[in-house]
Write an enzyme that holds these catalytic residues in place. Structure first.
Site, PDB file in Angstrom:
ATOM      1  NE  ARG A 168      -7.699   3.265  -5.364  1.00 47.98           N
ATOM      2  CZ  ARG A 168      -7.464   3.817  -6.580  1.00 47.98           C
ATOM      3  NH1 ARG A 168      -7.222   3.063  -7.645  1.00 47.98           N
ATOM      4  NH2 ARG A 168      -7.443   5.124  -6.710  1.00 47.98           N
ATOM      5  CB  SER A 218      -9.617   6.754  -0.017  1.00 48.95           C
ATOM      6  OG  SER A 218      -9.054   7.811  -0.736  1.00 48.95           O
ATOM      7  CD  GLU A 288      -9.154   2.970  -1.655  1.00 43.19           C
ATOM      8  OE1 GLU A 288     -10.070   3.592  -2.221  1.00 43.19           O
ATOM      9  OE2 GLU A 288      -7.951   3.243  -1.824  1.00 43.19           O
TER      10      GLU A 288
HETATM   11  C1  LIG Z   1      -1.871   9.231   3.508  1.00 43.19           C
HETATM   12  C2  LIG Z   1      -2.303   8.112   2.594  1.00 43.19           C
HETATM   13  C3  LIG Z   1      -2.596   8.389   1.269  1.00 43.19           C
HETATM   14  C4  LIG Z   1      -2.994   7.363   0.399  1.00 43.19           C
HETATM   15  N1  LIG Z   1      -3.271   7.680  -0.889  1.00 43.19           N
HETATM   16  C5  LIG Z   1      -3.634   6.691  -1.754  1.00 43.19           C
HETATM   17  C6  LIG Z   1      -3.905   6.995  -3.126  1.00 43.19           C
HETATM   18  O1  LIG Z   1      -3.807   8.124  -3.591  1.00 43.19           O
HETATM   19  N2  LIG Z   1      -4.275   5.965  -3.923  1.00 43.19           N
HETATM   20  C7  LIG Z   1      -4.379   4.681  -3.471  1.00 43.19           C
HETATM   21  O2  LIG Z   1      -4.695   3.785  -4.273  1.00 43.19           O
HETATM   22  N3  LIG Z   1      -4.136   4.380  -2.182  1.00 43.19           N
HETATM   23  C8  LIG Z   1      -3.765   5.340  -1.321  1.00 43.19           C
HETATM   24  N4  LIG Z   1      -3.512   5.032  -0.008  1.00 43.19           N
HETATM   25  C9  LIG Z   1      -3.731   3.663   0.479  1.00 43.19           C
HETATM   26  C10 LIG Z   1      -2.486   2.759   0.439  1.00 43.19           C
HETATM   27  O3  LIG Z   1      -1.300   3.536   0.518  1.00 43.19           O
HETATM   28  C11 LIG Z   1      -2.451   1.911  -0.830  1.00 43.19           C
HETATM   29  O4  LIG Z   1      -3.558   1.038  -0.881  1.00 43.19           O
HETATM   30  C12 LIG Z   1      -1.172   1.078  -0.904  1.00 43.19           C
HETATM   31  O5  LIG Z   1      -1.082   0.503  -2.187  1.00 43.19           O
HETATM   32  C13 LIG Z   1      -1.113  -0.024   0.146  1.00 43.19           C
HETATM   33  O6  LIG Z   1       0.199  -0.548   0.157  1.00 43.19           O
HETATM   34  P1  LIG Z   1       0.834  -1.164   1.480  1.00 43.19           P
HETATM   35  O7  LIG Z   1       2.169  -1.707   1.121  1.00 43.19           O
HETATM   36  O8  LIG Z   1       0.805  -0.207   2.597  1.00 43.19           O
HETATM   37  O9  LIG Z   1      -0.168  -2.366   1.741  1.00 43.19           O
HETATM   38  P2  LIG Z   1      -0.807  -2.815   3.142  1.00 43.19           P
HETATM   39  O10 LIG Z   1      -1.682  -1.734   3.642  1.00 43.19           O
HETATM   40  O11 LIG Z   1       0.243  -3.315   4.050  1.00 43.19           O
HETATM   41  O12 LIG Z   1      -1.692  -4.033   2.650  1.00 43.19           O
HETATM   42  C14 LIG Z   1      -2.828  -3.813   1.843  1.00 43.19           C
HETATM   43  C15 LIG Z   1      -3.273  -5.174   1.296  1.00 43.19           C
HETATM   44  O13 LIG Z   1      -2.289  -5.608   0.372  1.00 43.19           O
HETATM   45  C16 LIG Z   1      -1.886  -6.925   0.700  1.00 43.19           C
HETATM   46  N5  LIG Z   1      -0.476  -7.075   0.342  1.00 43.19           N
HETATM   47  C17 LIG Z   1       0.548  -6.265   0.689  1.00 43.19           C
HETATM   48  N6  LIG Z   1       1.696  -6.747   0.161  1.00 43.19           N
HETATM   49  C18 LIG Z   1       1.363  -7.888  -0.488  1.00 43.19           C
HETATM   50  C19 LIG Z   1       2.099  -8.853  -1.238  1.00 43.19           C
HETATM   51  N7  LIG Z   1       3.427  -8.760  -1.407  1.00 43.19           N
HETATM   52  N8  LIG Z   1       1.428  -9.910  -1.762  1.00 43.19           N
HETATM   53  C20 LIG Z   1       0.081 -10.056  -1.598  1.00 43.19           C
HETATM   54  N9  LIG Z   1      -0.657  -9.172  -0.910  1.00 43.19           N
HETATM   55  C21 LIG Z   1      -0.020  -8.105  -0.376  1.00 43.19           C
HETATM   56  C22 LIG Z   1      -2.078  -7.024   2.214  1.00 43.19           C
HETATM   57  O14 LIG Z   1      -2.189  -8.386   2.606  1.00 43.19           O
HETATM   58  C23 LIG Z   1      -3.371  -6.259   2.384  1.00 43.19           C
HETATM   59  O15 LIG Z   1      -4.466  -7.101   2.119  1.00 43.19           O
HETATM   60  C24 LIG Z   1      -3.094   6.041   0.876  1.00 43.19           C
HETATM   61  C25 LIG Z   1      -2.781   5.757   2.205  1.00 43.19           C
HETATM   62  C26 LIG Z   1      -2.386   6.782   3.066  1.00 43.19           C
HETATM   63  C27 LIG Z   1      -2.031   6.478   4.498  1.00 43.19           C
END
Ligand SMILES: Cc1cc2nc3c(=O)[nH]c(=O)nc-3n(C[C@H](O)[C@H](O)[C@H](O)COP(=O)(O)OP(=O)(O)OC[C@H]3O[C@@H](n4cnc5c(N)ncnc54)[C@H](O)[C@@H]3O)c2cc1C
Length: 297
Positions: A168, A218, A288
């Site tokens: 992560r 998580s 996380e």
């Molecule tokens: C129901 C549910 C289940 C999930 N299951 C998992 C799982 O199994 N495994 C897992 O790892 N995660 C899981 N997650 C967490 C999440 O989906 C992941 O961490 C995902 O990768 C976040 O992506 P996002 O686009 O929503 O990022 P955001 O939540 O919008 O941002 C997260 C971080 O990434 C940064 N970021 C986003 N885009 C960029 C970019 N282009 N450049 C630089 N920084 C950037 C943001 O600034 C922020 O700091 C889950 C979430 C939910 C709601």
């Protein structure tokens, strides 16, 4: 400065899977690199910080909001392209593309490796930043290159070795560069029924995770010696609630918004869980979910 679409005082909850938190002082949807550079200049000229939002599935924004400029990638940033090689598929995925759509489409064409990430509800940029993972796979295992923009507007290319991927974690959490595109390589995997495996993983998520209630995945990272959900349950915290913020009854490592939870309440639940788990088992849980904005009032 002429501005394309920068709006002021924009409520952010609809962009966040936890459905809570305050306003962005400024907010803009960004279609291409040129607009991103302009937005960066705007923030510099105002002397305010910026935050690049993905799908908002891993963020808790404070009730007082964010005092800078929040950017969301759309338009050209949603696209991805496939290039078939003899035994693999190269994917050029822009940062705003949806991870689940990309890996599912690749799986339909027989390319796996990271197909079990299909149920992670984020963008390619967010998944690269977080090195998202599930069921024993992580995005980093398929990454070839990452293209970024730094705080001066310079474009850069990282090889996978330079991304310092770990559990992560990635170098982008430290250097704060913006991910524009991630280039992936997926192996041809004809021996597996990839779509069936995806469906099974989705079924297991539905059974185990509170997908029907707003959450941010998580709450805590996995410590060395066990699972956060187990430590939280052992401390008697399953179902623990402050207002509408609750440790999920279904999976103790999910903190959910039962309807009208404030971010302050959710943050209090995080803090309580951290303290009680430490008291009970000596484990210091690490968040996380990313806390954005001011939580000290
Ligand atoms: C129901 C549910 C289940 C999930 N299951 C998992 C799982 O199994 N495994 C897992 O790892 N995660 C899981 N997650 C967490 C999440 O989906 C992941 O961490 C995902 O990768 C976040 O992506 P996002 O686009 O929503 O990022 P955001 O939540 O919008 O941002 C997260 C971080 O990434 C940064 N970021 C986003 N885009 C960029 C970019 N282009 N450049 C630089 N920084 C950037 C943001 O600034 C922020 O700091 C889950 C979430 C939910 C709601």
């Amino acid at each position: 400065m002429t501005l394309f679409n920068i709006q002021e005082n924009v409520p952010m909850r609809k962009y966040l899977s936890l459905r809570c938190g305050g306003n962005a002082r400024y907010f803009a949807e960004i279609n291409n690199v040129n607009e991103l550079q302009k937005a960066q200049k705007f923030a510099l000229s105002k002397g305010i910080p910026t935050f690049l939002l993905g799908q908002g599935t891993n963020i808790l924004l404070s009730d007082s909001g964010y005092s800078g400029l929040i950017l969301k990638l759309t338009g050209e940033f949603k696209s991805y392209q496939f290039e078939k090689k003899e035994n693999s598929l190269i994917i050029y995925a822009k940062a705003g593309a949806i991870l689940g759509s990309v890996v599912r489409k690749a799986a339909k064409e027989g390319f796996g490796g990271i197909h079990l990430l299909a149920g992670i509800p984020g963008s390619i940029g967010g998944a690269t930043y977080m090195n998202a993972g599930a069921y024993g796979s992580e995005l980093s295992q398929a990454v070839k290159q990452v293209k970024t923009m730094d705080s001066q507007g310079n474009l850069k290319t990282y090889s996978v070795e330079d991304c310092a991927f770990d559990y992560r974690s990635s170098i982008f959490q430290k250097n704060k560069e913006w991910i524009l595109e991630t280039i992936l390589e997926l192996p041809f995997t004809p021996e597996k029924n990839l779509i069936h495996e995806i469906e099974e993983a989705m079924k297991s998520r539905k059974e185990k995770q509170p997908l029907e209630i707003p959450n941010a995945g998580s709450a805590f990272k996995r410590p060395q010696n066990g699972f956060p959900g187990k430590f939280i349950e052992d401390a008697g915290l399953k179902g623990f609630r402050i207002g509408d913020a609750q440790v999920s009854e279904k999976h103790a490592n999910f903190i959910v918004n039962l309807g009208n939870a404030t971010s302050t309440e959710i943050a209090k639940v995080f803090k309580h869980v951290e303290e009680k788990v430490f008291e009970h088992s000596g484990v210091q849980l690490e968040r996380e979910v990313i806390f954005l904005g001011d939580f000290n009032q």
